[in-house]
Design a protein around this motif. Structure first.
Motif, PDB file in Angstrom:
ATOM      1  N   ILE A  58      -1.874 -14.547   0.920  1.00 31.49           N
ATOM      2  CA  ILE A  58      -1.620 -13.319   0.627  1.00 31.49           C
ATOM      3  C   ILE A  58      -0.640 -12.953   1.690  1.00 31.49           C
ATOM      4  O   ILE A  58      -0.490 -13.134   2.573  1.00 31.49           O
ATOM      5  CB  ILE A  58      -2.864 -12.474   1.106  1.00 31.49           C
ATOM      6  CG1 ILE A  58      -4.399 -12.793   0.226  1.00 31.49           C
ATOM      7  CG2 ILE A  58      -2.535 -10.742   1.156  1.00 31.49           C
ATOM      8  CD1 ILE A  58      -5.578 -12.061   0.700  1.00 31.49           C
ATOM      9  N   GLU A  59       0.378 -12.032   0.981  1.00 32.46           N
ATOM     10  CA  GLU A  59       1.578 -11.647   1.979  1.00 32.46           C
ATOM     11  C   GLU A  59       1.747 -10.158   1.681  1.00 32.46           C
ATOM     12  O   GLU A  59       1.331  -9.627   0.563  1.00 32.46           O
ATOM     13  CB  GLU A  59       2.851 -12.219   1.098  1.00 32.46           C
ATOM     14  CG  GLU A  59       4.140 -11.790   1.864  1.00 32.46           C
ATOM     15  CD  GLU A  59       5.378 -12.363   1.354  1.00 32.46           C
ATOM     16  OE1 GLU A  59       6.430 -11.860   1.344  1.00 32.46           O
ATOM     17  OE2 GLU A  59       5.424 -13.315   0.309  1.00 32.46           O
ATOM     18  N   VAL A  60       1.636  -9.517   2.627  1.00 31.63           N
ATOM     19  CA  VAL A  60       1.951  -8.104   2.910  1.00 31.63           C
ATOM     20  C   VAL A  60       3.551  -7.632   2.658  1.00 31.63           C
ATOM     21  O   VAL A  60       4.132  -8.121   3.460  1.00 31.63           O
ATOM     22  CB  VAL A  60       1.232  -7.507   4.188  1.00 31.63           C
ATOM     23  CG1 VAL A  60       1.460  -6.019   4.231  1.00 31.63           C
ATOM     24  CG2 VAL A  60      -0.189  -7.889   4.264  1.00 31.63           C
ATOM     25  N   SER A  61       3.651  -6.650   2.001  1.00 28.63           N
ATOM     26  CA  SER A  61       4.929  -6.255   1.716  1.00 28.63           C
ATOM     27  C   SER A  61       5.072  -4.937   2.156  1.00 28.63           C
ATOM     28  O   SER A  61       4.195  -3.896   1.975  1.00 28.63           O
ATOM     29  CB  SER A  61       5.259  -6.065   0.183  1.00 28.63           C
ATOM     30  OG  SER A  61       6.512  -5.410  -0.108  1.00 28.63           O
ATOM     31  N   LEU A  62       5.839  -4.759   3.240  1.00 31.00           N
ATOM     32  CA  LEU A  62       6.273  -3.559   3.865  1.00 31.00           C
ATOM     33  C   LEU A  62       7.469  -2.601   3.587  1.00 31.00           C
ATOM     34  O   LEU A  62       8.030  -1.741   4.301  1.00 31.00           O
ATOM     35  CB  LEU A  62       6.256  -3.611   5.464  1.00 31.00           C
ATOM     36  CG  LEU A  62       5.167  -4.438   6.243  1.00 31.00           C
ATOM     37  CD1 LEU A  62       5.352  -4.678   7.473  1.00 31.00           C
ATOM     38  CD2 LEU A  62       3.876  -3.661   6.071  1.00 31.00           C
ATOM     39  N   GLY A  63       7.594  -2.716   2.116  1.00 38.06           N
ATOM     40  CA  GLY A  63       8.973  -2.094   1.541  1.00 38.06           C
ATOM     41  C   GLY A  63       8.510  -0.447   1.402  1.00 38.06           C
ATOM     42  O   GLY A  63       7.908  -0.092   2.047  1.00 38.06           O
ATOM     43  N   ALA A  64       9.264  -0.132   0.268  1.00 42.11           N
ATOM     44  CA  ALA A  64       9.280   1.316  -0.092  1.00 42.11           C
ATOM     45  C   ALA A  64       7.785   1.480  -0.362  1.00 42.11           C
ATOM     46  O   ALA A  64       7.597   1.579  -1.567  1.00 42.11           O
ATOM     47  CB  ALA A  64      10.200   1.513  -0.936  1.00 42.11           C
ATOM     48  N   THR A  65       6.835   1.859   0.543  1.00 41.09           N
ATOM     49  CA  THR A  65       5.478   2.411  -0.031  1.00 41.09           C
ATOM     50  C   THR A  65       5.544   3.145  -1.239  1.00 41.09           C
ATOM     51  O   THR A  65       4.268   3.123  -1.939  1.00 41.09           O
ATOM     52  CB  THR A  65       4.586   2.745   1.158  1.00 41.09           C
ATOM     53  OG1 THR A  65       5.513   3.789   1.746  1.00 41.09           O
ATOM     54  CG2 THR A  65       4.780   1.665   2.220  1.00 41.09           C
ATOM     55  N   HIS A  66       6.269   4.497  -1.224  1.00 41.12           N
ATOM     56  CA  HIS A  66       6.259   5.312  -2.186  1.00 41.12           C
ATOM     57  C   HIS A  66       6.575   4.737  -3.691  1.00 41.12           C
ATOM     58  O   HIS A  66       6.501   5.478  -4.735  1.00 41.12           O
ATOM     59  CB  HIS A  66       6.943   6.333  -1.773  1.00 41.12           C
ATOM     60  CG  HIS A  66       8.647   6.088  -1.681  1.00 41.12           C
ATOM     61  ND1 HIS A  66       9.101   5.673  -0.729  1.00 41.12           N
ATOM     62  CD2 HIS A  66       9.552   6.491  -2.334  1.00 41.12           C
ATOM     63  CE1 HIS A  66      10.397   5.496  -0.929  1.00 41.12           C
ATOM     64  NE2 HIS A  66      10.566   6.045  -1.973  1.00 41.12           N
ATOM     65  N   ALA A  74       0.913  -1.245   0.019  1.00 45.30           N
ATOM     66  CA  ALA A  74       0.033  -0.114   0.104  1.00 45.30           C
ATOM     67  C   ALA A  74       0.940   1.226  -0.141  1.00 45.30           C
ATOM     68  O   ALA A  74       1.893   1.400   0.695  1.00 45.30           O
ATOM     69  CB  ALA A  74      -0.978  -0.070   1.238  1.00 45.30           C
ATOM     70  N   GLU A  75       0.331   2.186  -0.784  1.00 42.97           N
ATOM     71  CA  GLU A  75       1.124   3.396  -0.955  1.00 42.97           C
ATOM     72  C   GLU A  75       0.939   4.227   0.480  1.00 42.97           C
ATOM     73  O   GLU A  75       1.799   4.743   1.035  1.00 42.97           O
ATOM     74  CB  GLU A  75       0.432   4.351  -2.007  1.00 42.97           C
ATOM     75  CG  GLU A  75       0.865   5.777  -2.137  1.00 42.97           C
ATOM     76  CD  GLU A  75       0.352   6.475  -3.304  1.00 42.97           C
ATOM     77  OE1 GLU A  75       0.871   6.424  -4.276  1.00 42.97           O
ATOM     78  OE2 GLU A  75      -0.682   6.646  -3.128  1.00 42.97           O
TER      79      GLU A  75
END
Length: 296
Positions: free
Chosen positions: A122-130, A97-98
């Motif tokens: 479903i896997e949530v990615s908490l990387g670079a949201t921008h 998510a942005e």
């Protein structure tokens, strides 16, 4: 006419006799003879002309044989389509998510999806949201939640809902006497955000930057509980939609102020690559997301 009779006609015609059909139909010759006699009595005509060594379809039997072939071909095709649908329901989705607001609500949604669609991982990615759009294009994530529609021809977007961002502050804050906040009011505040860069902060990107306003102090606090504690101590303000805080206990000493006379509103979109949009598990995910966030 029951399906077993079509199977009987088809098998005898292809095997050449009842005797040759017993193994294929898992019935004795006597049982098959009884079925055929019963069928011909119901129909009022013979299906086979038979001699000691030769079984031939009558004209009526030939039509029934053609019908049996069409019937079983349609059944096979139907089960093949069902198999493809079932296989298409399985898949893994990497989601990001942005806006970090979503990371407070997504876990409960994933839990619900796990019950309704256990075949979707479903896997949530908490990387670079921008960088969510570039991550979708590079296949690093499958679905992105963003607040503006991408212009790439490789992507498709679905608007899922609209929300409004408010400024949350203590009742003793100097800005609490205002009906709403203009951009200029942010010039002397301590703004509490989830994380840098500022390009990923909606109130800055959509409201302050266009008006060339930069708060006196900006602090990135990744934990909403801590941010709310700081606001409770009148140490700054945060900007967020009300639904983001629904899981937290909000003190009666905190207030929500509109940002701008008409409010700071934004749309939210789910973005996927066009080539993946028609996959059933992607379709099921998007449909469930729309339903779950409809009332936000």
């Amino acid at each position: 006419m029951e399906l077993k009779y079509f199977r009987l006609i088809k098998t005898i015609a292809e095997e050449g006799s009842i005797a040759n059909s017993t193994e294929r139909l898992f019935l004795t010759q006597s049982a098959l003879s009884h079925q055929l006699r019963e069928l011909e009595e119901r129909l009022g005509f013979k299906v086979f002309n038979r001699t000691r060594n030769k079984w031939e379809l009558t004209q009526e039997g030939t039509e029934l044989y053609k019908l049996a072939n069409k019937l079983f071909s349609s059944i096979d095709e139907g089960f093949s389509n069902i198999k493809h649908i079932t296989e298409g329901s399985k898949g893994a989705i990497k989601l990001s998510a942005e806006c970090q607001s979503f990371f407070h609500s997504i876990p409960s949604f994933i839990q619900k999806m796990g019950i309704l669609y256990p075949e979707i991982d479903i896997e949530v990615s908490l990387g670079a949201t921008h960088q969510t759009i570039s991550q979708v294009l590079s296949n690093d994530i499958d679905v992105a939640i963003v607040t503006s529609e991408p212009e790439s021809d490789e992507l498709t977007s679905v608007q899922v809902f609209k929300d409004e961002i408010f400024a949350i502050m203590h009742t003793e804050h100097v800005l609490n006497n205002l009906d709403y906040l203009d951009a200029s009011h942010f010039g002397n505040v301590h703004l509490l955000i989830n994380s840098f860069p500022l390009e990923g902060v909606a109130v800055y990107q959509q409201f302050l930057k266009p008006n060339r306003i930069h708060p006196t102090k900006i602090s990135a606090i990744p934990f909403t509980e801590i941010t709310l504690s700081m606001i409770q101590a009148n140490m700054g303000i945060m900007c967020a939609p009300k639904w983001q805080l629904s899981a937290f206990k909000i003190s009666s000493e905190l207030v929500f102020k509109r940002i701008g006379k008409n409010g700071l509103k934004r749309n939210h979109y789910l973005v996927v690559k066009k080539e993946h949009r028609n996959r059933k598990y992607i379709h099921d995910f998007i449909s469930s997301f729309e339903e779950d966030f409809l009332e936000v």
